[in-house]
Design an enzyme around this catalytic site. Structure first.
Site, PDB file in Angstrom:
ATOM      1  N   ARG A   1      63.983  12.962  32.087  1.00 22.48           N
ATOM      2  CA  ARG A   1      63.225  14.212  32.276  1.00 22.48           C
ATOM      3  C   ARG A   1      63.592  15.191  31.158  1.00 22.48           C
ATOM      4  O   ARG A   1      64.764  15.407  30.847  1.00 22.48           O
ATOM      5  CB  ARG A   1      63.554  14.818  33.642  1.00 22.48           C
ATOM      6  CG  ARG A   1      62.882  16.173  33.944  1.00 22.48           C
ATOM      7  CD  ARG A   1      63.764  17.352  33.595  1.00 22.48           C
ATOM      8  NE  ARG A   1      63.179  18.632  34.012  1.00 22.48           N
ATOM      9  CZ  ARG A   1      63.633  19.826  33.637  1.00 22.48           C
ATOM     10  NH1 ARG A   1      64.683  19.910  32.833  1.00 22.48           N
ATOM     11  NH2 ARG A   1      63.058  20.919  34.051  1.00 22.48           N
ATOM     12  N   VAL A   2      62.589  15.785  30.559  1.00 21.37           N
ATOM     13  CA  VAL A   2      62.800  16.792  29.518  1.00 21.37           C
ATOM     14  C   VAL A   2      62.157  18.090  29.987  1.00 21.37           C
ATOM     15  O   VAL A   2      61.000  18.089  30.427  1.00 21.37           O
ATOM     16  CB  VAL A   2      62.190  16.338  28.179  1.00 21.37           C
ATOM     17  CG1 VAL A   2      62.234  17.453  27.153  1.00 21.37           C
ATOM     18  CG2 VAL A   2      62.921  15.103  27.658  1.00 21.37           C
ATOM     19  N   GLY A   3      62.890  19.178  29.902  1.00 22.68           N
ATOM     20  CA  GLY A   3      62.361  20.469  30.327  1.00 22.68           C
ATOM     21  C   GLY A   3      61.706  21.217  29.179  1.00 22.68           C
ATOM     22  O   GLY A   3      61.275  20.627  28.182  1.00 22.68           O
ATOM     23  N   ASP A   4      61.667  22.521  29.305  1.00 20.81           N
ATOM     24  CA  ASP A   4      61.011  23.344  28.288  1.00 20.81           C
ATOM     25  C   ASP A   4      61.905  23.631  27.076  1.00 20.81           C
ATOM     26  O   ASP A   4      61.417  23.906  25.979  1.00 20.81           O
ATOM     27  CB  ASP A   4      60.525  24.672  28.894  1.00 20.81           C
ATOM     28  CG  ASP A   4      61.637  25.459  29.586  1.00 20.81           C
ATOM     29  OD1 ASP A   4      62.671  24.849  29.952  1.00 20.81           O
ATOM     30  OD2 ASP A   4      61.479  26.674  29.770  1.00 20.81           O
TER      31      ASP A   4
ATOM     32  N   THR B   1      64.773  30.603  30.307  1.00 19.27           N
ATOM     33  CA  THR B   1      65.604  29.833  31.226  1.00 19.27           C
ATOM     34  C   THR B   1      64.838  29.735  32.537  1.00 19.27           C
ATOM     35  O   THR B   1      63.936  30.528  32.794  1.00 19.27           O
ATOM     36  CB  THR B   1      66.974  30.496  31.477  1.00 19.27           C
ATOM     37  OG1 THR B   1      66.765  31.771  32.126  1.00 19.27           O
ATOM     38  CG2 THR B   1      67.751  30.723  30.188  1.00 19.27           C
ATOM     39  N   GLY B   2      65.237  28.779  33.359  1.00 20.30           N
ATOM     40  CA  GLY B   2      64.570  28.628  34.650  1.00 20.30           C
ATOM     41  C   GLY B   2      63.715  27.375  34.693  1.00 20.30           C
ATOM     42  O   GLY B   2      63.918  26.449  33.901  1.00 20.30           O
TER      43      GLY B   2
ATOM     44  N   THR C   1      70.748  26.834  31.650  1.00 19.39           N
ATOM     45  CA  THR C   1      70.288  27.008  30.259  1.00 19.39           C
ATOM     46  C   THR C   1      70.838  28.289  29.619  1.00 19.39           C
ATOM     47  O   THR C   1      71.082  29.278  30.307  1.00 19.39           O
ATOM     48  CB  THR C   1      68.737  27.063  30.163  1.00 19.39           C
ATOM     49  OG1 THR C   1      68.189  25.924  30.810  1.00 19.39           O
ATOM     50  CG2 THR C   1      68.242  27.122  28.741  1.00 19.39           C
TER      51      THR C   1
ATOM     52  N   GLY D   1      61.581  24.770  33.910  1.00 19.15           N
ATOM     53  CA  GLY D   1      60.906  24.384  32.687  1.00 19.15           C
ATOM     54  C   GLY D   1      59.501  23.868  32.904  1.00 19.15           C
ATOM     55  O   GLY D   1      58.609  24.090  32.073  1.00 19.15           O
TER      56      GLY D   1
HETATM   57  N1  GLY Z   1      64.638  25.644  31.469  1.00 19.84           N
HETATM   58  C1  GLY Z   1      65.473  24.510  31.453  1.00 19.84           C
HETATM   59  C2  GLY Z   1      64.859  23.313  31.999  1.00 19.84           C
HETATM   60  O1  GLY Z   1      63.906  23.383  32.750  1.00 19.84           O
HETATM   61  O2  GLY Z   1      65.341  22.233  31.685  1.00 19.84           O
END
Ligand code: GLY
Length: 354
Positions: A226-229, A249-250, A198, A252
């Site tokens: 899948r959707v992250g943060d 980042t990291g 990210t 999510g």
């Molecule tokens: N922080 C990016 C994700 O988890 O997709």
């Protein structure tokens, strides 16, 4: 900014001694003056992005246009395998991207999730903000929206990312039909690490106007859809033009359940320095991490998460769950005029155990 954070410092500030969001939201915003110079903060992969964003705001450009032009560099870079073109694909070998943008002066926001065939999802997120009455478009709808605006149809899978995906597919289990190539007569089973990657980039200009963007290919080899943060406002990005900005980042999933970028901005609204606000958010996330599969032998999170934040005055910080992972020191990119530089993140915990 380069001093390593420690728990005593947290307690000395009083931030960790019980200042909750409720208290913070009742407090007046303490920062009213604009910075003496523009400031850009970004994740460690954002040196060029920060320089581009600075160039644009120094030329009088809009803050959101600036950070998007910055991250476009990384979205187009095939060698950054966590963002845009060349990003690592999902478990089916398809690159699905997430992005969000927030423009402080107009409080406009836009985001896309699980979008395919577009190297620069940040541009499509900006179009969602300005050319629709919506904030978030996902999947097929996002693809179609991108197409009518002239985006899409691009192959995002580079040879390097395809080979990494194939290696993951052939090595992550010895109970399926996918076999790794044999070398010297024996199968090469060294597994490939998964990553969240990210880029986040935030800016405050000399007028005190603030914008931010977060863009990613998300967790490598994720379950499709899948959707992250990153595209979730308040989690992977939050901007309030009266206060500041924060992005992440990291992992999510850890951020999504705490909406931590919103939390950081609300703590800054209550008067916390970006450094203290981000550390308190990390502390909350660490405290809420109780599933044994997410804890290491010391009972701490076995994942990393980082925040990049600044306030209206131009104070800034990068903060990391861990200050060091292996040989890698947690750093973030800063540009306050001139060349971009990397600075050490403050960290909740020193080093992640091997
Ligand atoms: N922080 C990016 C994700 O988890 O997709």
């Amino acid at each position: 900014m380069t001093d390593r954070w420690n728990r005593r410092d947290v307690l000395r500030t009083g931030v960790a001694a019980g200042l909750g969001v409720g208290a913070a939201s009742r407090a007046p915003a303490v920062v009213t003056q604009s910075p003496s110079r523009p400031v850009v903060v970004s994740s460690g992969n954002g040196l060029e992005a920060a320089a581009k964003a600075m160039e644009i705001v120094q030329g009088g450009g809009d803050t959101l246009d600036a950070v998007i032009a910055g991250v476009n560099i990384v979205e187009h870079d095939p060698d950054d395998m966590s963002v845009g073109y060349g990003g690592l694909p999902n478990e089916d070998g398809v690159v699905q991207l997430d992005a969000s943008v927030m423009h402080g002066p107009t409080a406009r926001a836009g985001a896309v999730a699980a979008i395919e065939g577009v190297k620069t999802p940040s541009n499509v997120a900006q179009l969602v903000a300005y050319r629709t009455d919506h904030v978030l478009l996902v999947g097929e709808g996002a693809n179609e929206f991108a197409r009518v605006h002239g985006y899409g149809g691009e192959n995002l899978l580079t040879e390097r990312s395809r080979e990494a995906w194939l290696r993951w597919k052939e090595t992550h289990s010895d109970r399926d039909e996918w076999l790794p190539p044999e070398r010297d007569g024996s199968a090469d089973m060294a597994p490939i690490e998964r990553d969240y990657g990210t880029i986040n980039c935030n800016v405050v200009d000399v007028n005190g106007d603030i914008s931010g963007v977060t863009t990613t290919s998300g967790l490598s080899f994720k379950i499709p859809g899948r959707v992250g943060d990153s595209p979730i406002l308040g989690a992977g990005l939050y901007v309030d033009n009266e206060v500041g900005a924060c992005g992440s980042t990291g992992r999510g999933e850890a951020n999504l359940v705490e909406c931590a970028s919103f939390l950081v901005v609300e703590l800054m609204r209550g008067g916390a320095h970006p450094r203290d606000a981000a550390i308190q958010a990390l502390e909350r996330i660490a405290g809420k991490t109780t599933a044994s599969r997410l804890l290491n032998s010391e009972g701490r999170p076995n994942f990393n998460l980082r925040f990049y934040c600044l306030n209206k005055r131009g104070d800034y910080a990068g903060a990391s769950m861990y200050g060091q992972i292996g040989n890698g020191v947690a750093r973030f990119a800063v540009n306050d005029g001139g060349d971009s530089r990397l600075e050490d993140c403050v960290a909740l915990f020193d080093a992640m155990p091997a």
